[in-house]
Design a protein around this motif. Structure first.
Motif, mmCIF file in Angstrom:
data_model
loop_
_atom_site.group_PDB
_atom_site.id
_atom_site.type_symbol
_atom_site.label_atom_id
_atom_site.label_comp_id
_atom_site.label_asym_id
_atom_site.label_seq_id
_atom_site.Cartn_x
_atom_site.Cartn_y
_atom_site.Cartn_z
ATOM 1 N N LYS A 1 40.149 89.028 32.440
ATOM 2 C CA LYS A 1 39.457 87.734 32.511
ATOM 3 C C LYS A 1 39.881 86.836 31.348
ATOM 4 O O LYS A 1 40.128 85.641 31.526
ATOM 5 N N ALA B 1 41.854 83.418 31.666
ATOM 6 C CA ALA B 1 41.252 82.193 31.127
ATOM 7 C C ALA B 1 42.195 81.528 30.130
ATOM 8 O O ALA B 1 42.338 80.294 30.137
ATOM 9 N N LYS C 1 44.890 79.569 31.780
ATOM 10 C CA LYS C 1 44.456 78.315 32.403
ATOM 11 C C LYS C 1 44.349 77.168 31.399
ATOM 12 O O LYS C 1 44.216 76.016 31.785
ATOM 13 N N GLU D 1 35.366 75.299 25.706
ATOM 14 C CA GLU D 1 34.596 74.931 26.901
ATOM 15 C C GLU D 1 35.180 75.594 28.152
ATOM 16 O O GLU D 1 34.444 76.146 28.969
ATOM 17 N N LYS D 2 36.506 75.548 28.284
ATOM 18 C CA LYS D 2 37.151 76.157 29.442
ATOM 19 C C LYS D 2 36.955 77.666 29.441
ATOM 20 O O LYS D 2 36.698 78.260 30.491
ATOM 21 N N ARG E 1 34.506 79.373 28.102
ATOM 22 C CA ARG E 1 33.104 79.683 28.414
ATOM 23 C C ARG E 1 32.824 79.600 29.907
ATOM 24 O O ARG E 1 32.058 80.372 30.452
ATOM 25 N N THR E 2 33.451 78.632 30.561
ATOM 26 C CA THR E 2 33.214 78.507 31.996
ATOM 27 C C THR E 2 33.969 79.571 32.786
ATOM 28 O O THR E 2 33.487 80.000 33.839
ATOM 29 N N GLU E 3 35.085 80.035 32.276
ATOM 30 C CA GLU E 3 35.898 81.031 32.974
ATOM 31 C C GLU E 3 35.384 82.459 32.785
ATOM 32 O O GLU E 3 35.502 83.278 33.684
ATOM 33 N N GLU F 1 32.324 84.951 31.994
ATOM 34 C CA GLU F 1 30.866 85.097 31.948
ATOM 35 C C GLU F 1 30.495 85.965 30.750
ATOM 36 O O GLU F 1 31.191 86.899 30.409
#
Length: 173
Positions: A115, A119, A122, A164-165, A167-169, A171
């Motif tokens: 993960k 992330a 990305k 921010e990215k 944290r959203t990617e 969990e």
């Protein structure tokens, strides 16, 4: 004062070259490592960049030495990645590590790492480089700004955007 000026007239002078190595080798290594990873051996890329600087020392002004080093190391790294890609097509890698850790822990660790890597991939290259230099290497925002030749605010924006990215990617962060 005149003697100090003479030291910086020519990159080919051993004292100046040594000082350039002391000033830039670690930052250059970190930049290559965070941009491309350990697979291309950043230490070799740093050494090769300094060898190219030495070979071209009469052509490179002192004021452009840092830029020359980063550009050459980046290009060498890209070439190494292309070479490694071709090599990987011709060989198979089988790794079967033996460990005494609990299988559930290993599975969770592997999933989290996957993960995290996904992330990170990305993120934009600019965000990833700034984030890794700050969080992994512990560089301050101003140090990163100086290294990349951008403003401190731009570094902050890249790092916070990366956070921010991430944290959203991922969990649970």
């Amino acid at each position: 004062m005149k003697m100090a000026k003479e030291l910086y007239e020519n990159v080919c002078e051993e004292k100046l070259f040594s000082e350039l190595f002391k000033q830039h080798s670690k930052n250059l290594h970190d930049f290559i490592y965070y941009k491309y990873g350990a697979a291309i051996n950043p230490k070799d890329q740093v050494q090769n960049a300094f060898m190219k600087l030495w070979d071209n020392c009469h052509k490179v002004p002192v004021s452009k030495a840092k830029s020359f080093l980063f550009t050459v190391a980046n290009n060498l790294s890209i070439n190494q990645i292309k070479h490694n890609t071709i090599k990987l097509k011709h060989q198979q890698q089988k790794v079967n590590p033996i460990t005494n850790q609990h299988p559930q822990y290993l599975l969770e660790e592997k999933e989290y790492l996957h993960k995290y890597q996904k992330a990170l991939s990305k993120l934009t290259e600019a965000q990833r480089v700034a984030f890794l230099l700050n969080r992994t290497e512990g560089k301050k925002h101003q140090e990163i700004a100086d290294m990349l030749g951008i403003s401190k605010k731009a570094v902050e924006k890249r790092i916070y955007g990366a956070l921010e990215k991430l944290r959203t990617e991922i969990e649970g962060i």
